[in-house]
Design a protein around this motif. Sequence first.
Motif, PDB file in Angstrom:
ATOM      1  N   ILE A   8       0.849  -1.190   0.000  1.00  0.00           N
ATOM      2  CA  ILE A   8       0.000   0.000   0.000  1.00  0.00           C
ATOM      3  C   ILE A   8       0.884   1.239   0.000  1.00  0.00           C
ATOM      4  O   ILE A   8       1.725   1.406   0.882  1.00  0.00           O
ATOM      5  N   ASN A   9       0.679   2.081  -1.009  1.00  0.00           N
ATOM      6  CA  ASN A   9       1.317   3.397  -1.064  1.00  0.00           C
ATOM      7  C   ASN A   9       0.257   4.432  -0.700  1.00  0.00           C
ATOM      8  O   ASN A   9      -0.929   4.213  -0.920  1.00  0.00           O
ATOM      9  N   PHE A  10       0.703   5.557  -0.178  1.00  0.00           N
ATOM     10  CA  PHE A  10      -0.225   6.601   0.254  1.00  0.00           C
ATOM     11  C   PHE A  10       0.107   7.921  -0.431  1.00  0.00           C
ATOM     12  O   PHE A  10       1.267   8.316  -0.453  1.00  0.00           O
ATOM     13  N   GLU A  11      -0.923   8.591  -0.971  1.00  0.00           N
ATOM     14  CA  GLU A  11      -0.706   9.926  -1.527  1.00  0.00           C
ATOM     15  C   GLU A  11      -0.520  10.950  -0.413  1.00  0.00           C
ATOM     16  O   GLU A  11       0.106  11.975  -0.614  1.00  0.00           O
ATOM     17  N   CYS A  47     -19.929  -2.290  -1.341  1.00  0.00           N
ATOM     18  CA  CYS A  47     -20.029  -1.693  -2.675  1.00  0.00           C
ATOM     19  C   CYS A  47     -21.270  -0.803  -2.761  1.00  0.00           C
ATOM     20  O   CYS A  47     -22.044  -0.886  -3.695  1.00  0.00           O
ATOM     21  N   GLY A  48     -21.456   0.058  -1.728  1.00  0.00           N
ATOM     22  CA  GLY A  48     -22.587   0.961  -1.701  1.00  0.00           C
ATOM     23  C   GLY A  48     -22.204   2.427  -1.677  1.00  0.00           C
ATOM     24  O   GLY A  48     -23.046   3.288  -1.469  1.00  0.00           O
ATOM     25  N   CYS A  49     -20.915   2.719  -1.862  1.00  0.00           N
ATOM     26  CA  CYS A  49     -20.456   4.107  -1.919  1.00  0.00           C
ATOM     27  C   CYS A  49     -19.109   4.116  -2.633  1.00  0.00           C
ATOM     28  O   CYS A  49     -18.701   3.104  -3.194  1.00  0.00           O
ATOM     29  N   SER A  50     -18.402   5.226  -2.593  1.00  0.00           N
ATOM     30  CA  SER A  50     -17.100   5.279  -3.280  1.00  0.00           C
ATOM     31  C   SER A  50     -15.977   5.705  -2.340  1.00  0.00           C
ATOM     32  O   SER A  50     -14.894   6.058  -2.795  1.00  0.00           O
ATOM     33  N   THR A  51     -16.195   5.658  -1.019  1.00  0.00           N
ATOM     34  CA  THR A  51     -15.183   6.201  -0.106  1.00  0.00           C
ATOM     35  C   THR A  51     -13.944   5.322   0.037  1.00  0.00           C
ATOM     36  O   THR A  51     -12.900   5.813   0.458  1.00  0.00           O
ATOM     37  N   CYS A  52     -14.014   4.052  -0.340  1.00  0.00           N
ATOM     38  CA  CYS A  52     -12.814   3.197  -0.262  1.00  0.00           C
ATOM     39  C   CYS A  52     -12.101   3.129  -1.616  1.00  0.00           C
ATOM     40  O   CYS A  52     -11.351   2.193  -1.888  1.00  0.00           O
ATOM     41  N   HIS A  53     -12.313   4.142  -2.435  1.00  0.00           N
ATOM     42  CA  HIS A  53     -11.688   4.240  -3.764  1.00  0.00           C
ATOM     43  C   HIS A  53     -10.168   4.216  -3.647  1.00  0.00           C
ATOM     44  O   HIS A  53      -9.588   4.946  -2.847  1.00  0.00           O
ATOM     45  N   VAL A  78     -13.675  10.673  -6.204  1.00  0.00           N
ATOM     46  CA  VAL A  78     -12.813  11.822  -6.462  1.00  0.00           C
ATOM     47  C   VAL A  78     -11.623  11.359  -7.300  1.00  0.00           C
ATOM     48  O   VAL A  78     -10.971  10.374  -6.962  1.00  0.00           O
ATOM     49  N   ASN A  79     -11.369  12.047  -8.400  1.00  0.00           N
ATOM     50  CA  ASN A  79     -10.221  11.740  -9.280  1.00  0.00           C
ATOM     51  C   ASN A  79     -10.173  10.290  -9.749  1.00  0.00           C
ATOM     52  O   ASN A  79      -9.146   9.620  -9.586  1.00  0.00           O
ATOM     53  N   PRO A  80     -11.234   9.753 -10.350  1.00  0.00           N
ATOM     54  CA  PRO A  80     -11.152   8.374 -10.850  1.00  0.00           C
ATOM     55  C   PRO A  80     -10.161   8.274 -12.002  1.00  0.00           C
ATOM     56  O   PRO A  80      -9.997   9.215 -12.772  1.00  0.00           O
ATOM     57  N   ARG A  81      -9.490   7.150 -12.080  1.00  0.00           N
ATOM     58  CA  ARG A  81      -8.525   6.865 -13.141  1.00  0.00           C
ATOM     59  C   ARG A  81      -8.828   5.504 -13.741  1.00  0.00           C
ATOM     60  O   ARG A  81      -9.649   4.755 -13.224  1.00  0.00           O
ATOM     61  N   ILE A  82      -8.099   5.172 -14.791  1.00  0.00           N
ATOM     62  CA  ILE A  82      -8.313   3.888 -15.472  1.00  0.00           C
ATOM     63  C   ILE A  82      -8.048   2.718 -14.525  1.00  0.00           C
ATOM     64  O   ILE A  82      -8.636   1.642 -14.660  1.00  0.00           O
ATOM     65  N   ASN A  83      -7.174   2.911 -13.532  1.00  0.00           N
ATOM     66  CA  ASN A  83      -6.828   1.833 -12.602  1.00  0.00           C
ATOM     67  C   ASN A  83      -7.560   1.964 -11.263  1.00  0.00           C
ATOM     68  O   ASN A  83      -7.161   1.371 -10.274  1.00  0.00           O
ATOM     69  N   SER A  84      -8.645   2.738 -11.241  1.00  0.00           N
ATOM     70  CA  SER A  84      -9.424   2.892 -10.012  1.00  0.00           C
ATOM     71  C   SER A  84     -10.214   1.629  -9.698  1.00  0.00           C
ATOM     72  O   SER A  84     -10.759   0.991 -10.593  1.00  0.00           O
ATOM     73  N   ARG A  85     -10.272   1.305  -8.412  1.00  0.00           N
ATOM     74  CA  ARG A  85     -11.126   0.227  -7.904  1.00  0.00           C
ATOM     75  C   ARG A  85     -11.617   0.649  -6.524  1.00  0.00           C
ATOM     76  O   ARG A  85     -11.104   1.599  -5.936  1.00  0.00           O
ATOM     77  N   THR A 100      -2.377   2.237  -4.415  1.00  0.00           N
ATOM     78  CA  THR A 100      -2.152   3.557  -3.841  1.00  0.00           C
ATOM     79  C   THR A 100      -3.469   4.076  -3.298  1.00  0.00           C
ATOM     80  O   THR A 100      -4.494   4.003  -3.979  1.00  0.00           O
ATOM     81  N   PHE A 101      -3.431   4.578  -2.057  1.00  0.00           N
ATOM     82  CA  PHE A 101      -4.613   5.187  -1.453  1.00  0.00           C
ATOM     83  C   PHE A 101      -4.583   6.679  -1.731  1.00  0.00           C
ATOM     84  O   PHE A 101      -3.597   7.345  -1.401  1.00  0.00           O
ATOM     85  N   PRO A 102      -5.654   7.218  -2.315  1.00  0.00           N
ATOM     86  CA  PRO A 102      -5.734   8.672  -2.432  1.00  0.00           C
ATOM     87  C   PRO A 102      -5.692   9.302  -1.034  1.00  0.00           C
ATOM     88  O   PRO A 102      -5.984   8.639  -0.039  1.00  0.00           O
TER      89      PRO A 102
END
Length: 110
Positions: A8-11, A47-53, A78-85, A100-102
């Motif tokens: 896990i990397n952190f922004e 899988c009911g929100c996007s906070t663990c993006h 926030v800031n979705p990318r091609i590799n977002s999950r 990487t965690f935003p």
Amino acid sequence: MDVYKLKINFEEAGMEPVELPVAEGESVLDVCLENNIELQHNCGGVCGCSTCHIYVNQGMDNIQEISDKEEDFIDRAVNPRINSRLGCQCVIIDGDIEVTFPDQNQFLGH
């Protein structure tokens, strides 16, 4: 049951990368909760929100495929990318994964 490596990397400034064991069938969110690593999960990891993006840097083939429902929530992140999950949906099926965690401060009211 096989055990793999989750890196896990952190922004967020000042946060050092972490490497943890992850078992087949576990999600990134599961491993975070077991190891007291902060990853927001307002819906409780269903899988009911996007906070663990999160962003998957390596090992996309080692996790379950993305669902239509997950894609819908990522579109709202926030800031979705091609590799977002979503961390709750990144269930390990075979092999190591690096993510990487935003910066989570946007959710914590800082």
